[in-house]
Design a protein around this motif. Structure first.
Motif, PDB file in Angstrom:
ATOM      1  N   ALA A 915       0.821  -1.218   0.000  1.00  0.00           N
ATOM      2  CA  ALA A 915       0.000   0.000   0.000  1.00  0.00           C
ATOM      3  C   ALA A 915       0.850   1.261   0.000  1.00  0.00           C
ATOM      4  N   ASP A 916       2.072   1.157   0.521  1.00  0.00           N
ATOM      5  CA  ASP A 916       2.957   2.326   0.626  1.00  0.00           C
ATOM      6  C   ASP A 916       3.463   2.736  -0.750  1.00  0.00           C
ATOM      7  N   PRO A 917       3.732   4.010  -1.004  1.00  0.00           N
ATOM      8  CA  PRO A 917       3.511   5.150  -0.097  1.00  0.00           C
ATOM      9  C   PRO A 917       2.175   5.843  -0.340  1.00  0.00           C
ATOM     10  N   VAL A 918       1.360   5.304  -1.237  1.00  0.00           N
ATOM     11  CA  VAL A 918       0.129   6.010  -1.630  1.00  0.00           C
ATOM     12  C   VAL A 918      -0.875   6.066  -0.489  1.00  0.00           C
ATOM     13  N   VAL A 919      -1.038   4.940   0.219  1.00  0.00           N
ATOM     14  CA  VAL A 919      -2.024   4.855   1.298  1.00  0.00           C
ATOM     15  C   VAL A 919      -1.330   4.401   2.579  1.00  0.00           C
ATOM     16  N   GLN A 920      -1.519   5.143   3.640  1.00  0.00           N
ATOM     17  CA  GLN A 920      -0.994   4.784   4.955  1.00  0.00           C
ATOM     18  C   GLN A 920      -2.143   4.190   5.773  1.00  0.00           C
ATOM     19  N   LEU A 921      -2.181   2.862   5.835  1.00  0.00           N
ATOM     20  CA  LEU A 921      -3.256   2.187   6.552  1.00  0.00           C
ATOM     21  C   LEU A 921      -3.053   2.293   8.058  1.00  0.00           C
ATOM     22  N   SER A 922      -4.167   2.408   8.769  1.00  0.00           N
ATOM     23  CA  SER A 922      -4.105   2.505  10.230  1.00  0.00           C
ATOM     24  C   SER A 922      -4.082   1.143  10.901  1.00  0.00           C
ATOM     25  N   VAL A 923      -4.100   0.091  10.098  1.00  0.00           N
ATOM     26  CA  VAL A 923      -3.939  -1.272  10.614  1.00  0.00           C
ATOM     27  C   VAL A 923      -2.829  -1.933   9.813  1.00  0.00           C
ATOM     28  N   PRO A 924      -2.084  -2.848  10.427  1.00  0.00           N
ATOM     29  CA  PRO A 924      -1.007  -3.494   9.685  1.00  0.00           C
ATOM     30  C   PRO A 924      -1.537  -4.540   8.717  1.00  0.00           C
ATOM     31  N   LEU A 925      -0.879  -4.670   7.555  1.00  0.00           N
ATOM     32  CA  LEU A 925      -1.146  -5.793   6.663  1.00  0.00           C
ATOM     33  C   LEU A 925      -0.239  -6.929   7.086  1.00  0.00           C
ATOM     34  N   VAL A 926      -0.824  -8.093   7.291  1.00  0.00           N
ATOM     35  CA  VAL A 926      -0.080  -9.259   7.753  1.00  0.00           C
ATOM     36  C   VAL A 926      -0.184 -10.358   6.705  1.00  0.00           C
TER      37      VAL A 926
END
Length: 939
Positions: A915-926
């Motif tokens: 997702a980086d750097p376009v979208v900074q998610l507030s939950v981790p991708l695992v």
């Protein structure tokens, strides 16, 4: 002064009310660029009226013409029966503003536009048709409405403009089983659920036709009803006589409707060019305006581009030149000198549209037959390479290579220099297919543009993205059908047997269409703010998928054979259990017999018979019944195993490539509106993983000797995205702390401490967690959990109470979709929602799709970004690692055993940071990883 209507005159009566309704539902949606006004049905209506411009219509030419409309919803039939048409859905919102525009269009074409208060359009048509017939003239009713078929015969016929077919007496008899004069008798008995005409309960069209043919008329049948042998039918006809007679009065058209005009007033008149072109210009019908102007010998109006930022390209738009397509002008390149000239033109331009012709649709087995090129609209050429004789002439035997073709070796060498030249853009429609064909012939085509993917980025959710659809919609041109070139059925031939002259017209036209679409779509990407989506996710995915598909995956035939045998035994066991539950034996594979057992023998509720008189037992019906009885649940289990056997363990063996020994699926990039990939031939994305039998299918997918399969799978990615988008703090915290999200949800919903969580409560929470993403209803959840609907709805209500942010997200998303006609993913993918303001069953589906699309679409974007970055990341492993499959949230690799752990580390880093750097998610991708000798062991 014109002569009075009489012999030699031909009256065309256009059923305007019916046509606009059919056009609305049959034609693609279209909005006016300047203000978003819906005009798709108006365009279809105008295009039909256009046929009446000019005099060259042969026997079909009208001398008189009128478009007939309904004046209002209340007619004399409502006075006869207050429930007449009472169950009709409200008019779709997008259709409502188009009705008055069709009346204006009719007037703009200088065609009579008629309606009468208190009467339906059909009654006016009946009156005019009868008057014209009595005067000795001919009548063509432009409609497919079955209610008008009672008028056909003796100089009156119908014409279905949508299907371009005439409806005469024979066609009416084929539909109703009786002559047109007796159609009303059949309709009176059969009734009409659309218009809410009651008819005779239990008597359909076929039975009604048999009765009318036996007794002659409806009146005779009712008078002699005591003679009917079938007791139920006899009783119905006697007891429901008044209802049947009322039904006949409702369906019988009134041929004596009072009119304030005469047939002479309907004489065909030429339109005023200024008035007509002014209306078409106002509607912003660009290509239609040009065609009409050409027919009228007038100058086409200049319609400015005034689309709002949010608008996608309108379907009436055209390429800048909009040159006519002239297949006879296309060039056939038969020598290297001519080919060299065309290659030089492509280099000078800096771009060239490319298309390949092959012997089949399977890129792994089809042979290259020819290549077409186009450097500017209208200028295209075809290079035949391996056309062969069919053996019809004296000079060549069957299969002999035809002369005057460029040598395959020489042509490919010259094309390789062009197709691999980084300074020339190669433009294709579904370029992945051509790329694989060319790769098998030693050419790595790059750089590319793909008009199919441009349309997908611009118009996802609006329509399909195949060449025929795009050409007709955006270029107003119907391409040469492939069946006209290779035939159909048993007489179908492969493309290498097509005569070169015919092949040139077909193949070069494809390249011409592709270039024109590119000229139209390319500048639209920026205006629609989807350039980044196309250039960073769609286009770069083409070579990645092409390589994966060509690599394929090894499948063990012996394992599949053993599974097929095991599934047969499982089915036999389930069949015995089903027979025991039913108390008798029957064919479990027969839906009709299953329906008879469930709904007649056992008396379960919910049974519905189809047109064939037999019960329908689709999965949703059985899932409902499974909440109250074990038998339908076992039948579902039986069908699941049966599908696994037929679709996978049996069919997969047929897909093993005899040369590579591997299965080569094909991915559709533009298949799903949300950005998800689809897999075909074979479909490897629908292998069920929730059942033990389904998981075992994956055991047949194996690694080559010395290698292992490595699976990397996003953990609950859509739930993580939902938590981020909807701002659900409880879910975000659970994800950040690495909790079991389904257990955490269950604890939050039901107040059960995590250390006291039971598998059953967790399973219910899991079903709700995943179900809510897809807008699941109480009905759907009840089916999934096989529990009563009231309990399921209670779970959903409690879920929304505990997580109010989800309900707020749903309301905000549907509100945005209704206002703007689209939703978007976090990465800017636009997904149009043309049905969002529909009514009836479509509304619920459109709402669920709009809610789900940003979540599923964002997840699809994440894995696309990971796949695009993956080849560069694993390049260090050389031939020791290959990416083979993508299945929803999972990527599968074949890796040398000694580098498996290293590959997992690299691939996991790419996927978790996709997702980086376009979208900074507030939950981790695992990402969870595994490895093993087969797919089941790795997953």
């Amino acid at each position: 002064m014109s002569e009075s209507f009489g012999k030699g005159c031909h009256l065309h009566l256009i059923d305007g009310s019916a046509f606009i309704f059919r056009a609305f539902h049959a034609l693609p949606p279209l909005t006016r660029k300047s203000d978003g006004l819906p005009v798709g049905a108006v365009q279809g209506f105008c295009d039909m009226l256009r046929r009446y411009i000019g005099k060259d219509h042969g026997d079909f030419a009208p001398t008189h013409i009128a478009v007939i409309f309904d004046k209002g919803s209340h007619t004399f039939r409502n006075d006869l029966y207050d429930q007449y048409k009472a169950n009709r859905d409200e008019m779709p919102e997008d259709m409502r503003p188009q009705i008055p525009l069709t009346r204006r269009a009719t007037e703009a074409f200088n065609i009579a536009c008629k309606e009468v208060e208190g009467y339906e359009a059909d009654d006016i048509i009946a009156t005019l048709a009868c008057q014209a017939r009595e005067a000795g003239g001919q009548v063509t009713i432009v409609s497919s409405d079955k209610d008008l078929m009672q008028l056909v015969g003796n100089g009156v016929e119908m014409f279905d403009a949508m299907k371009n077919r005439r409806i005469d007496r024979e066609a009416v008899e084929e539909k109703f089983g009786v002559a047109p004069e007796r159609v009303v008798d059949v309709q009176a008995l059969a009734g009409d659920s659309v218009d809410n005409v009651p008819g005779a309960p239990g008597i359909g069209v076929k039975t009604a036709a048999l009765l009318i043919n036996e007794f002659g008329t409806l009146e005779e049948l009712l008078d002699r009803a005591e003679e009917i042998k079938q007791p139920k039918r006899r009783q119905t006809l006697i007891e429901k006589r008044e209802q049947i007679e009322l039904s006949k009065r409702l369906v019988l058209l009134d041929a004596h409707t009072p009119l304030d005009f005469t047939l002479d007033d309907l004489e065909l008149r030429d339109p005023d060019p200024e008035t007509l072109l002014g209306f078409l210009s106002e509607m912003e019908f660009r290509s239609l305006s040009k065609r009409v102007a050409e027919q009228l010998g007038a100058e086409a109006p200049v319609i400015p581009e005034t689309s709002p930022d949010t608008a996608a390209p309108a379907s009436d738009d055209a390429t800048p030149e909009q040159l006519p397509f002239k297949p006879d002008d296309y060039i056939c390149i038969r020598d290297v000198e001519t080919l060299e000239t065309w290659i030089g033109q492509a280099r000078n331009r800096g771009w060239v549209a490319v298309d390949t012709e092959t012997t089949g649709l399977n890129e792994m087995t089809a042979d290259l037959v020819g290549v077409s090129l186009c450097v500017e609209a209208g200028s295209a050429a075809y290079i035949p390479l391996s056309h062969r004789a069919q053996g019809d002439g004296d000079l060549f035997g069957p299969g002999d290579l035809l002369p005057e073709q460029v040598s395959m070796q020489a042509a490919l060498a010259m094309l390789k220099d062009l197709f691999e030249d980084p300074s020339v853009i190669k433009i294709g429609q579904n370029m992945k297919y051509d790329a694989k064909i060319l790769a098998r012939n030693g050419i790595e085509i790059a750089p590319i543009d793909d008009t199919m993917l441009m349309s997908y980025a611009l118009n996802g959710g609006e329509h399909g993205h195949g060449m025929d659809v795009l050409s007709e919609r955006y270029l107003s041109h119907q391409p040469i059908p492939i069946k006209d070139v290779i035939g159909t059925g048993k007489s179908q031939i492969t493309f290498d047997l097509v005569p070169i002259a015919d092949a040139t017209k077909y193949a070069a036209e494809d390249a011409d269409i592709t270039l024109r679409l590119w000229e139209l779509f390319k500048p639209q990407l920026h205006r629609a703010h989807v350039t980044r989506v196309y250039e960073r996710m769609e286009r770069p995915l083409v070579p990645v998928l092409a390589q994966m598909e060509m690599s394929g995956i090894k499948v063990d035939r012996d394992t599949l054979s053993r599974m097929s045998s095991a599934f047969s035994q499982t089915m036999a066991g389930l069949e015995a259990e089903i027979h025991e539950l039913a108390g008798e034996t029957f064919n479990v594979g027969s839906p009709a017999q299953v329906g008879e057992i469930l709904f007649e023998r056992m008396g379960l509720e919910g049974g519905k018979k189809g047109k064939n008189g037999k019960y329908s037992t689709p999965a949703d019906v059985l899932e409902d019944l499974a909440t109250v009885h074990d038998l339908p649940a076992r039948i579902l289990d039986y069908r699941q195993v049966q599908k696994l056997k037929s679709t996978y363990t049996d069919a997969l063996q047929e897909h093993i490539n005899p040369v590579t020994g591997r299965v080569h699926t094909s991915y559709s990039i533009a298949g799903a509106n949300t950005g998800r990939l689809a897999s075909t031939e074979p479909n490897l994305q629908n292998i069920p993983v929730r059942t033990e039998e389904g998981r075992r299918i994956r055991e047949a997918f194996v690694a080559d000797e010395g290698k292992v399969l490595v699976s990397l799978d996003y953990s609950q990615i859509e739930l993580r995205i939902l938590a981020h988008i909807a701002g659900i703090d409880a879910l975000k915290e659970a994800f950040r702390e690495g909790q079991d999200i389904h257990a955490a949800t269950a604890s939050e919903m039901f107040g059960v401490p995590l250390d006291e969580m039971t598998p059953e409560v967790r399973r219910q929470a899991k079903a709700i967690n995943f179900g809510v993403i897809y807008g699941i209803s109480g009905f759907g959840l009840a089916r999934n959990l096989r529990i009563p609907r009231a309990d399921a709805q209670g779970f959903i209500d409690r879920y929304f109470e505990r997580f109010p942010g989800i309900k707020a997200y749903m309301d905000e998303t549907t509100g945005f979709a209704k206002e703007h006609g689209r939703v978007e993913t976090l990465f800017g993918r636009v997904i149009h929602t043309p049905e969002i303001n529909a009514r009836g069953p479509r509304a619920g589906f459109a709402r669920r799709a709009a809610i789900n699309a940003p979540i599923q679409g964002t997840a699809a974007d994440v894995i696309r970004r990971a796949m695009v970055r993956m080849p560069g990341a694993i390049e260090r492993f050389g031939t020791k690692a290959m990416m083979l499959l993508q299945v929803h949230d999972e990527l599968l690799f074949e890796v040398d055993a000694d580098v498996a752990e290293d590959l997992i580390g690299v691939a996991r880093e790419v996927m978790e940071g996709a997702a980086d750097p376009v979208v900074q998610l507030s939950v981790p991708l695992v990402v969870e990883a595994g490895q093993g000798p087969n797919w089941a062991a790795a997953h």
